[in-house]
Design a protein around this motif. Structure first.
Motif, PDB file in Angstrom:
ATOM      1  N   ASP A  74     -29.290   2.521  49.771  1.00 30.56           N
ATOM      2  CA  ASP A  74     -29.117   3.840  50.309  1.00 30.56           C
ATOM      3  C   ASP A  74     -27.787   4.561  49.593  1.00 30.56           C
ATOM      4  OD1 ASP A  74     -31.072   3.409  52.021  1.00 30.56           O
ATOM      5  OD2 ASP A  74     -30.091   2.397  53.651  1.00 30.56           O
ATOM      6  N   ALA A  75     -26.651   3.791  49.550  1.00 30.93           N
ATOM      7  CA  ALA A  75     -25.630   4.270  48.831  1.00 30.93           C
ATOM      8  C   ALA A  75     -25.947   4.908  47.256  1.00 30.93           C
ATOM      9  CB  ALA A  75     -24.396   3.380  48.810  1.00 30.93           C
ATOM     10  N   PHE A  76     -26.633   4.347  46.526  1.00 28.14           N
ATOM     11  CA  PHE A  76     -27.078   4.530  45.434  1.00 28.14           C
ATOM     12  C   PHE A  76     -28.023   5.963  45.388  1.00 28.14           C
ATOM     13  CE2 PHE A  76     -29.884   4.675  41.452  1.00 28.14           C
ATOM     14  CZ  PHE A  76     -28.968   4.627  40.587  1.00 28.14           C
ATOM     15  N   HIS A  77     -28.866   6.015  46.662  1.00 30.43           N
ATOM     16  CA  HIS A  77     -29.701   7.087  46.632  1.00 30.43           C
ATOM     17  C   HIS A  77     -28.993   8.438  47.017  1.00 30.43           C
ATOM     18  CE1 HIS A  77     -33.454   9.545  47.401  1.00 30.43           C
ATOM     19  NE2 HIS A  77     -32.963   9.816  48.718  1.00 30.43           N
ATOM     20  N   LEU A  78     -27.850   8.262  47.763  1.00 29.83           N
ATOM     21  CA  LEU A  78     -26.902   9.337  47.820  1.00 29.83           C
ATOM     22  C   LEU A  78     -26.348   9.949  46.604  1.00 29.83           C
ATOM     23  CD1 LEU A  78     -25.085   8.332  51.400  1.00 29.83           C
ATOM     24  CD2 LEU A  78     -27.057  10.224  50.816  1.00 29.83           C
ATOM     25  N   LEU A  79     -25.969   8.875  45.753  1.00 28.42           N
ATOM     26  CA  LEU A  79     -25.265   9.373  44.509  1.00 28.42           C
ATOM     27  C   LEU A  79     -26.246  10.153  43.522  1.00 28.42           C
ATOM     28  CD1 LEU A  79     -23.075   8.685  42.411  1.00 28.42           C
ATOM     29  CD2 LEU A  79     -24.670   6.873  41.266  1.00 28.42           C
ATOM     30  N   MET A  80     -27.806  10.082  43.706  1.00 29.28           N
ATOM     31  CA  MET A  80     -28.760  10.494  43.023  1.00 29.28           C
ATOM     32  C   MET A  80     -29.260  12.053  43.766  1.00 29.28           C
ATOM     33  SD  MET A  80     -28.875   9.186  40.159  1.00 29.28           S
ATOM     34  CE  MET A  80     -28.683   7.619  39.288  1.00 29.28           C
ATOM     35  N   ASN A  81     -28.683  12.220  45.058  1.00 27.93           N
ATOM     36  CA  ASN A  81     -29.043  13.272  45.719  1.00 27.93           C
ATOM     37  C   ASN A  81     -28.297  14.660  45.433  1.00 27.93           C
ATOM     38  OD1 ASN A  81     -29.755  15.441  47.393  1.00 27.93           O
ATOM     39  ND2 ASN A  81     -30.226  13.868  49.190  1.00 27.93           N
ATOM     40  N   PRO A  82     -28.618  15.441  44.559  1.00 25.89           N
ATOM     41  CA  PRO A  82     -27.531  16.950  44.347  1.00 25.89           C
ATOM     42  C   PRO A  82     -27.275  17.614  45.350  1.00 25.89           C
ATOM     43  CG  PRO A  82     -29.971  17.330  43.491  1.00 25.89           C
ATOM     44  CD  PRO A  82     -30.219  15.701  43.947  1.00 25.89           C
ATOM     45  N   HIS A  83     -28.043  17.667  46.537  1.00 28.91           N
ATOM     46  CA  HIS A  83     -27.745  18.439  47.494  1.00 28.91           C
ATOM     47  C   HIS A  83     -26.556  17.685  48.381  1.00 28.91           C
ATOM     48  CE1 HIS A  83     -31.445  20.670  46.892  1.00 28.91           C
ATOM     49  NE2 HIS A  83     -32.107  19.643  47.015  1.00 28.91           N
ATOM     50  N   VAL A  84     -26.656  16.373  48.181  1.00 30.45           N
ATOM     51  CA  VAL A  84     -25.411  15.942  49.106  1.00 30.45           C
ATOM     52  C   VAL A  84     -24.036  15.898  48.196  1.00 30.45           C
ATOM     53  CG1 VAL A  84     -24.387  13.473  49.961  1.00 30.45           C
ATOM     54  CG2 VAL A  84     -26.738  14.380  50.167  1.00 30.45           C
ATOM     55  N   THR A  85     -24.173  15.629  46.866  1.00 30.22           N
ATOM     56  CA  THR A  85     -23.181  15.640  45.872  1.00 30.22           C
ATOM     57  C   THR A  85     -22.682  16.945  45.400  1.00 30.22           C
ATOM     58  OG1 THR A  85     -24.632  15.150  44.051  1.00 30.22           O
ATOM     59  CG2 THR A  85     -23.730  13.232  45.387  1.00 30.22           C
ATOM     60  N   SER A  86     -23.324  18.001  45.548  1.00 29.46           N
ATOM     61  CA  SER A  86     -23.205  19.247  44.915  1.00 29.46           C
ATOM     62  C   SER A  86     -21.838  19.736  45.000  1.00 29.46           C
ATOM     63  CB  SER A  86     -23.888  20.566  45.346  1.00 29.46           C
ATOM     64  OG  SER A  86     -23.794  20.488  46.810  1.00 29.46           O
ATOM     65  N   GLY A  87     -21.051  19.645  45.938  1.00 27.07           N
ATOM     66  CA  GLY A  87     -19.518  19.925  45.873  1.00 27.07           C
ATOM     67  C   GLY A  87     -18.508  18.906  45.402  1.00 27.07           C
ATOM     68  N   ALA A  88     -18.948  17.980  44.934  1.00 29.54           N
ATOM     69  CA  ALA A  88     -18.014  16.886  44.456  1.00 29.54           C
ATOM     70  C   ALA A  88     -17.780  16.925  43.043  1.00 29.54           C
ATOM     71  CB  ALA A  88     -18.569  15.460  44.813  1.00 29.54           C
ATOM     72  N   PRO A 128     -20.507  16.500  37.336  1.00 25.24           N
ATOM     73  CA  PRO A 128     -21.184  17.701  36.878  1.00 25.24           C
ATOM     74  C   PRO A 128     -20.868  18.439  35.836  1.00 25.24           C
ATOM     75  CG  PRO A 128     -19.496  18.426  38.620  1.00 25.24           C
ATOM     76  CD  PRO A 128     -19.262  16.843  38.479  1.00 25.24           C
ATOM     77  N   LEU A 129     -21.749  18.971  35.022  1.00 26.73           N
ATOM     78  CA  LEU A 129     -21.388  19.764  34.145  1.00 26.73           C
ATOM     79  C   LEU A 129     -21.779  21.283  34.248  1.00 26.73           C
ATOM     80  CD1 LEU A 129     -20.403  19.913  31.100  1.00 26.73           C
ATOM     81  CD2 LEU A 129     -22.942  19.644  30.126  1.00 26.73           C
ATOM     82  N   LYS A 130     -20.750  22.250  34.143  1.00 26.85           N
ATOM     83  CA  LYS A 130     -20.967  23.565  34.710  1.00 26.85           C
ATOM     84  C   LYS A 130     -20.712  24.248  33.038  1.00 26.85           C
ATOM     85  CE  LYS A 130     -19.316  22.278  39.022  1.00 26.85           C
ATOM     86  NZ  LYS A 130     -18.213  22.861  40.305  1.00 26.85           N
ATOM     87  N   ASP A 131     -21.394  25.705  33.314  1.00 31.57           N
ATOM     88  CA  ASP A 131     -20.968  26.653  32.198  1.00 31.57           C
ATOM     89  C   ASP A 131     -19.894  27.480  32.428  1.00 31.57           C
ATOM     90  OD1 ASP A 131     -21.753  28.364  34.196  1.00 31.57           O
ATOM     91  OD2 ASP A 131     -23.648  28.812  33.661  1.00 31.57           O
ATOM     92  N   GLU A 132     -19.563  28.407  31.670  1.00 29.32           N
ATOM     93  CA  GLU A 132     -18.380  29.229  31.877  1.00 29.32           C
ATOM     94  C   GLU A 132     -18.086  29.912  33.185  1.00 29.32           C
ATOM     95  OE1 GLU A 132     -18.573  31.866  28.417  1.00 29.32           O
ATOM     96  OE2 GLU A 132     -18.209  30.337  26.991  1.00 29.32           O
ATOM     97  N   LYS A 133     -19.155  30.178  33.727  1.00 30.42           N
ATOM     98  CA  LYS A 133     -19.082  31.051  35.032  1.00 30.42           C
ATOM     99  C   LYS A 133     -18.989  30.027  36.118  1.00 30.42           C
ATOM    100  CE  LYS A 133     -22.373  34.802  33.461  1.00 30.42           C
ATOM    101  NZ  LYS A 133     -23.563  35.544  33.854  1.00 30.42           N
ATOM    102  N   GLY A 134     -19.152  28.684  35.861  1.00 36.65           N
ATOM    103  CA  GLY A 134     -18.836  27.735  36.850  1.00 36.65           C
ATOM    104  C   GLY A 134     -20.215  27.350  37.662  1.00 36.65           C
TER     105      GLY A 134
END
Length: 546
Positions: A221-235, A261-267
């Motif tokens: 369950d904890a590992f599944h949260l790590l792989m969920n981009p909707h849950v971790t999007s702001g981290a 996360p890896l983001k572009d120049e615009k964030g």
């Protein structure tokens, strides 16, 4: 040393224009006369023409070489032609240049044209870089050349990207950790070789199973949260500890999984980069430290109780010694009054038989019988108390010889019962001979005592042995017993029959049990009523020293 200046891919007739133009320019920069420039460019064009018409994946590489005092222009035409001798332009080109060389490596053929030039200036790295920049800065003379140049630039960029990707894969594969990247929907898009080596799963298999076959159920369950981009999007970065299964060892090991996360120049989020590192040793140490703290508390309690236990053991040892002394002394001291009771009862019964009525005779018979039973019980108690581990003397004992001597001692009883004894060969083991003799005697006496009426006893003694233990089986054809009574048969004073049926004190098998225990063995029995009994004695071949 050979220095590459420019490349031209050979695809169609329009490329011959580029070949001729760049060959002329190289010859011009080398200080050749116009006629020499034309000669060199013509030779290069002739060979290139045949490559365009008959070759495959052709390419012209213009180079310059400076070895000692000799300066040379070199045109290398490379393609996948397997028979360069069929090239009709070779003979003509050979007459135009100083040297022509043909070589084949694998599925590629290289034709090299050498043309010497007398450049007065020094041909150094600076001059070569100047020539290379001159080729790159040339303006395109046609739309085709412009398109081709852009295409070559794109191909060069693609090769560099491919090389960069290869270097990245080589780097990640060389690190002893699992490195991966996730798309915006949480699917694996890249993983280095360590992931498949550890889990035995491909990227596609892990995306389908959602890692369920790899991650421990308690950690999923904890590992599944790590792989969920909707849950971790702001981290900024997330980490979780979990257990992953090693496919080779089929064991779970603790790992730390981290995702950033890896983001572009615009964030805007491009994808996620993660790694999984083995922390099993660390977890083991942490658990060990926790256990050690708990053990320390237990140890302190044990120390507190150890003194009490040692005192109790000392008291028990004293009590046990006193009980053994009491049993021995009591048995000896009781012998004399029992003998007197037996003697005077028997004397009174024989001397005054005529003066005593029948009731008195019955009383005297009862006294005489009771005194004899008491003597037997005292002798058995004395025998039981003398079976002491401290008094044992282990040595090599021939069991077969001991069994035969025991049978000789019981010869009268065997004859009286008309018993048949079948004795198979028995080995030599390390044991206390006197105790083994007593053990065999009690077992044989037991088989003779419980023989069936009107049927001669048949006793078979056999043995199964291996390198470390032996099992002696003593089987008879007597009255047998119900195996539900087996647990209490080898304890003190336990009897399955009344004294009127079979004489005894219930100590014989208890003595056997004690002897076998002292020898670090075991004893048991199998039986059915009226179908005989088999006593099985298991003993070690060699006693372990303590």
């Amino acid at each position: 040393m050979l220095h590459e200046l420019v490349r031209v891919t050979l695809n169609n007739e329009m490329d011959l224009v580029l070949v001729h133009r760049r060959s002329m320019k190289l010859a011009e920069m080398a200080g050749l006369s116009l006629s020499a420039q034309t000669t060199f460019a013509t030779a290069v064009s002739e060979v290139s023409r045949n490559t365009i018409e008959h070759g495959k994946n052709g390419c012209l590489v213009l180079c310059v070489s400076h070895v000692k005092n000799e300066k040379q222009l070199i045109a290398r035409i490379i393609d996948e032609t397997y028979d360069p001798a069929l090239n009709p332009g070779l003979e003509y080109a050979k007459r135009l240049v100083n040297k022509l060389n043909v070589s084949t490596a694998g599925d590629k053929t290289a034709i090299e044209l050498y043309f010497s030039f007398p450049l007065a200036d020094k041909l150094d790295a600076k001059k070569i870089d100047e020539w290379r920049r001159s080729f790159n800065s040339d303006e395109a003379i046609s739309p085709y050349e412009e398109i081709k140049r852009k295409n070559e630039q794109l191909q060069s960029l693609a090769e560099k990207l491919k090389e960069s990707e290869g270097q990245y894969k080589t780097l990640t594969n060389s690190l002893p950790i699992i490195i991966f990247s996730l798309g915006n929907s949480g699917e694996l898009i890249y993983a280095n070789k360590w992931l498949s080596m550890f889990t035995g799963k491909s990227i596609e298999e892990l995306n389908i199973s959602k890692w369920k076959d790899v991650v421990h159920a308690d950690d999923y369950d904890a590992f599944h949260l790590l792989m969920n981009p909707h849950v971790t999007s702001g981290a900024a970065a997330i980490k979780v500890q979990c257990r992953l299964k090693n496919v080779i060892e089929d064991q779970y090991y603790w790992h730390l999984a981290s995702l950033s996360p890896l983001k572009d120049e615009k964030g805007d989020l491009l994808y996620w980069i993660g790694f999984v590192v083995d922390i099993h040793a660390q977890k083991v140490v942490e658990n060990t430290l926790q256990i050690n703290k708990e053990l320390q508390l237990v140890r302190d309690q044990l120390k507190e109780h150890q003194l009490i236990l040692e005192d109790n053991i000392a008291q028990l040892n004293r009590s046990n010694k006193e009980l053994q002394q009491f049993a021995y002394i009591a048995s000896h001291d009781l012998q004399e009054p029992i003998r007197k009771i037996s003697y005077y009862s028997d004397y009174f019964l024989n001397k005054y038989r005529e003066s005593i009525d029948e009731k008195g005779k019955d009383y005297l018979h009862g006294m005489l019988s009771a005194s004899r039973r008491m003597r037997t019980l005292i002798n058995d108690l004395l025998a039981f108390s003398q079976v002491d581990k401290k008094a044992t003397t282990f040595k090599q004992v021939d069991l077969e010889n001991v069994f035969r001597e025991t049978l000789q001692d019981m010869e009268l009883n065997v004859r009286e019962k008309s018993a048949r004894i079948q004795l198979e060969p028995l080995p030599t083991i390390e044991a206390d001979e006197s105790m083994i003799r007593q053990l065999f005697g009690n077992i044989l006496s037991n088989s003779l005592k419980y023989a069936r009426e009107h049927e001669a006893p048949l006793i078979r003694i056999s043995c199964i042995a291996d390198k470390h233990t032996i099992e002696i089986a003593v089987a008879d054809n007597g009255i047998g017993f119900d195996e539900k009574y087996l647990p209490k048969m080898f304890t003190l004073f336990q009897r399955l029959h009344t004294n009127d049926q079979y004489k005894g004190t219930g100590l014989g098998l208890a003595i056997c049990q004690k002897i076998v225990d002292i020898h670090n063995g075991s004893i048991t029995a199998t039986s059915k009523e009226n179908e005989g009994a088999t006593f099985k004695i298991t003993l070690p071949v060699k006693q372990l020293s303590i």
